[in-house]
Design an enzyme around this catalytic site. Structure first.
Site, mmCIF file in Angstrom:
data_model
loop_
_atom_site.group_PDB
_atom_site.id
_atom_site.type_symbol
_atom_site.label_atom_id
_atom_site.label_comp_id
_atom_site.label_asym_id
_atom_site.label_seq_id
_atom_site.Cartn_x
_atom_site.Cartn_y
_atom_site.Cartn_z
ATOM 1 N N ASP A 9 1.319 2.945 1.461
ATOM 2 C CA ASP A 9 0.372 3.133 0.348
ATOM 3 C C ASP A 9 1.028 4.056 -0.674
ATOM 4 O O ASP A 9 1.967 4.791 -0.353
ATOM 5 C CB ASP A 9 -0.941 3.759 0.847
ATOM 6 N N SER A 10 0.492 4.019 -1.895
ATOM 7 C CA SER A 10 1.004 4.918 -2.926
ATOM 8 C C SER A 10 0.747 6.380 -2.551
ATOM 9 O O SER A 10 1.465 7.262 -2.994
ATOM 10 C CB SER A 10 0.315 4.604 -4.255
ATOM 11 N N CYS A 72 -2.330 -1.014 0.356
ATOM 12 C CA CYS A 72 -2.612 -0.564 -1.005
ATOM 13 C C CYS A 72 -2.930 -1.815 -1.818
ATOM 14 O O CYS A 72 -2.112 -2.744 -1.867
ATOM 15 C CB CYS A 72 -1.371 0.129 -1.553
ATOM 16 N N ASN A 73 -4.096 -1.842 -2.430
ATOM 17 C CA ASN A 73 -4.480 -3.030 -3.200
ATOM 18 C C ASN A 73 -3.589 -3.241 -4.418
ATOM 19 O O ASN A 73 -3.237 -4.365 -4.761
ATOM 20 C CB ASN A 73 -5.932 -2.892 -3.655
ATOM 21 N N GLU A 157 -7.491 12.134 -4.585
ATOM 22 C CA GLU A 157 -6.192 12.804 -4.373
ATOM 23 C C GLU A 157 -6.321 14.322 -4.568
ATOM 24 O O GLU A 157 -5.613 15.093 -3.960
ATOM 25 C CB GLU A 157 -5.125 12.238 -5.329
ATOM 26 N N THR A 192 -7.936 1.530 -1.502
ATOM 27 C CA THR A 192 -8.021 2.162 -0.179
ATOM 28 C C THR A 192 -8.451 3.630 -0.237
ATOM 29 O O THR A 192 -8.774 4.214 0.789
ATOM 30 C CB THR A 192 -6.669 2.030 0.539
HETATM 31 N N1 DGL Z 1 -4.901 3.190 -2.934
HETATM 32 C C1 DGL Z 1 -4.318 2.291 -3.853
HETATM 33 C C2 DGL Z 1 -5.061 0.970 -3.851
HETATM 34 O O1 DGL Z 1 -5.585 0.555 -2.833
HETATM 35 C C3 DGL Z 1 -4.088 2.724 -5.263
HETATM 36 C C4 DGL Z 1 -4.096 4.146 -5.616
HETATM 37 C C5 DGL Z 1 -3.194 4.405 -6.785
HETATM 38 O O2 DGL Z 1 -3.596 4.219 -7.931
HETATM 39 O O3 DGL Z 1 -2.057 4.773 -6.498
HETATM 40 O O4 DGL Z 1 -5.117 0.305 -4.855
#
Ligand code: DGL
Length: 296
Positions: A9-10, A72-73, A157, A192
């Site tokens: 994930d990011s 991560c989406n 975050e 997520t």
């Molecule tokens: N958690 C990530 C997702 O599911 C994105 C968060 C980010 O913007 O880095 O899209």
């Protein structure tokens, strides 16, 4: 070397996916990689998300993972297809990379009664239209609308997700989504990070119901058309990704046999290990061992 399932994930958000998967499949070994130093990804361009995601996948492959989940989406929306179609066939034909959008799309169509589905996600995921395309392909009678929530990831975050200041941003995005389509009865939390905002989302939906009572409430006649915001079904992804992964491994015994089962979980971050350890505790409610790495 353990043959772990890699989860990327990011930042911290993918921990909600890891938690769902480990809860269902505790025997496998896992490596979680958070690119916290470069998060958020949600507002980054297609090319940058693709480049960063590929770097993470290569690192997890180098650590022996036969299978990597893009938890991560945003990465799933912007990088998955290209990695599957362009990178894997020539560079790692025996490895697999899976995302979180398709498994979520598969379950959501069966959950909506009105056939009107809302998606809350990052700007990158919403602009990619990935959910609309996947759901409308699987369930042609469904209507899907999306709303970008640019402030939600920073709220999580920064640890502000349960503070009163978060109320405005949560309410604002929910109102914008329901304004687009008041018939929505099911909302995908398509990022997520968002499960941490679940109590706030439920609270704001309840308040929206109280402030704008539907004619059905006033007349005491149940409406089959316009759902009350408080009755909207919210779909966090962890448990569905877990079920989908379990099903994938059942259908791919060759991959399943390659995965080691020591019940371990290793954590890697591109940020400071101390910072990650502290914040990860909010998601996992336990202390974790973390290693700092650089990606390039
Ligand atoms: N958690 C990530 C997702 O599911 C994105 C968060 C980010 O913007 O880095 O899209």
């Amino acid at each position: 070397m353990a043959k772990s399932i890699g989860i990327f994930d990011s930042g911290y958000g993918g921990l909600t996916i890891l938690e769902g998967i480990r809860h269902r499949m505790p025997d496998y070994d896992y490596i979680y990689l958070g690119d916290n130093a470069r998060a958020p990804y949600g507002t980054r361009s297609f090319d940058v998300v693709h480049e960063f995601t590929l770097q993470a996948v290569k690192r997890l492959f180098a650590m022996g993972c036969p299978l990597v989940i893009l938890g991560c989406n945003t990465a799933s929306a912007k990088a998955l297809r290209s990695i599957q179609q362009n990178y894997l066939p020539t560079n790692a034909p025996d490895r697999r990379v899976l995302g979180v959008i398709r498994p979520t799309a598969e379950v959501v169509g069966t959950m909506s009664r009105t056939g009107h589905i809302g998606v809350l996600a990052t700007e990158g995921t919403i602009n990619s239209q990935s959910y609309n395309l996947e759901i409308e392909k699987l369930y042609p009678s469904c209507t899907v609308v999306g709303q970008a929530c640019p402030m939600w990831v920073p709220l999580v975050e920064c640890g502000e997700y349960d503070k009163p200041g978060a109320d405005y941003f949560v309410r604002d995005s929910l109102q914008k989504l329901l304004h687009q389509d008041p018939l929505i009865d099911t909302i995908i939390l398509g990022c997520t990070h968002f499960p941490l905002l679940l109590p706030k989302i439920e609270q704001q939906l309840a308040q929206l119901s109280t402030r704008n009572p539907q004619p059905s409430t006033l007349n005491s006649q149940p409406s089959t058309l316009t759902p009350q915001p408080s009755t909207i079904k919210l779909i966090p992804q962890g448990q569905y990704i877990a079920t989908s992964l379990e099903d994938y491994l059942r259908r791919h015994p060759d991959m399943d046999q390659r995965l080691s089962r020591g019940g371990t979980c290793q954590y890697l971050t591109t940020e400071s290990a101390t910072k990650f350890r502290e914040s990860a505790a909010l998601f996992l409610h336990e202390e974790v061992n973390v290693q700092h790495i650089t990606l390039n």
